[in-house]
Design an enzyme around this catalytic site. Sequence first.
Site, mmCIF file in Angstrom:
data_model
loop_
_atom_site.group_PDB
_atom_site.id
_atom_site.type_symbol
_atom_site.label_atom_id
_atom_site.label_comp_id
_atom_site.label_asym_id
_atom_site.label_seq_id
_atom_site.Cartn_x
_atom_site.Cartn_y
_atom_site.Cartn_z
ATOM 1 N N CYS A 293 -16.079 -8.619 -1.869
ATOM 2 C CA CYS A 293 -15.568 -8.322 -0.555
ATOM 3 C C CYS A 293 -17.229 -8.523 0.654
ATOM 4 O O CYS A 293 -17.420 -7.504 0.110
ATOM 5 C CB CYS A 293 -14.713 -7.389 -0.086
ATOM 6 N N CYS B 98 -17.144 -6.896 4.396
ATOM 7 C CA CYS B 98 -16.667 -4.934 4.499
ATOM 8 C C CYS B 98 -17.296 -5.178 2.699
ATOM 9 O O CYS B 98 -17.834 -5.004 1.655
ATOM 10 C CB CYS B 98 -15.859 -4.825 4.670
ATOM 11 N N SER B 99 -15.859 -3.943 2.055
ATOM 12 C CA SER B 99 -15.596 -3.654 0.721
ATOM 13 C C SER B 99 -14.327 -3.989 0.252
ATOM 14 O O SER B 99 -13.850 -2.729 -0.970
ATOM 15 C CB SER B 99 -16.562 -1.858 0.517
ATOM 16 N N CYS B 100 -13.498 -4.428 0.595
ATOM 17 C CA CYS B 100 -12.198 -4.547 0.251
ATOM 18 C C CYS B 100 -12.223 -3.895 -1.501
ATOM 19 O O CYS B 100 -12.975 -5.156 -2.278
ATOM 20 C CB CYS B 100 -11.304 -5.666 0.457
#
Lengths: 122, 206, 105
Positions: free
Chosen positions: B103, B106-108
């Site tokens: 991702c 962000c950090s999905c």
Amino acid sequence: MAIETSNQCMSAEQAEALLRTGISCRVDSPEPGKFKVGDRVRAKVVHVPTYTRLPRYVRGKVGTITKDHGVYVFPDTLGMRLDTKPQHVYSVCFAAQELWGAEASAKDTLHIDLFDDHLEPI
Amino acid sequence: MSSHNQQPDADIALRVKAIESLLIEKGIIDPAAIDTIIDAYEHRIGPHNGARIVAKAWVDSEFKQRLLADGTSAIAEMNLTGFSSEHMVVVENTPEVHNLIVCTLCSCYPWAILGLPPTWYKSFAYRSRAVIDPRGVLREFGLEIPEEVAVRVWDSNADLRYLVLPERPVGTETMTESELASLVTRNAMIGTAKVQLPSSPHEQAA
Amino acid sequence: MNGPHDMGGMHNLGPIPIEENEPVFHSEWEAKVFAMSFATFGNYFPVDETRHASERMPPGKYLSSRYYERWLYALELLLTEHDLLTQSEIEERMAQLAQADTPSS
């Protein structure tokens, strides 16, 4: 602001329910999408100063729709609390060379989920 | 990602404590909910959930077909969907294709299936380079992908979450579903490792 | 927003920090920031509003902060913007807690 929240304190039971079921972003809608599988599309060249899930590295690049995921709320407006603006989301496949030039592997591809509002026909 | 600009831990801890006590006092958060949430991610939700899905797909070809066609409903059959895994896509590694999940914005990450993401997945180094140089990133994990194998990178920028179905290792034909599940590592389900037999010379990454 | 969070394709952000046997949270404050944020999801703030809030961190700060520092920034920003909490309340409470922690002479 158009989108209001309940502003209720989350109980342990509600937290448990949220962990187990999550928050669905899907919307039941008969509205057809602007594109279909196999269509060549260009990611729009836009520089919105607010929230967007359209990253810079795909803007202006040409890819192919490989899947229509259905209708989802639009994060770009939801993140601003403006509107849910439901629309189709597609898996769009870009050749690595389209994004990064001839140095990239001719075999490799990048797949990203883009909304109707992120794309234009070519 | 160490940096001299970071706040010392003690200052942040005090700040967080202050916010927590204010939010409880104002009735905005319930300490019981906080305990429930932390306990769930520390003790209940983790890569063992994803490993069960992978092992089932390896032994049950009809389930595998359903999983690849519609990840969300196949995973729902096992009651393993949940927050940040509401809409799932499962991509299959084969001798011709290697998949990698990232991702960039962000950090999905599929929390209900794999737990909270590891530091490396959230790092700027991984988020920036997985898309422009996936083969170099994989090399950093000790994985050399042959030129003739296609690398597919999936940027989970929207509300769909991704899971890699790794290749079943040779030599596991007699293993049970739960024995198979114990071989499946978190990194193999993100695409930065392959599933190895325990006797394999390459140590499995966590 | 053309911010530092949109980092796909950037160079020079270092080697990938691979940590063996990593704990879910590295300290109690990380766990608390995570859980407090989670407890606001949907009820107080749409998750996308929280994502956007962390992107609004000034670029220099964004690039020098750790993951849960960005979460803390987002949580504070939204709580204060929506008039649920003020910075002076936080400062005041921090001072009280620090004093309570100091053994009296």
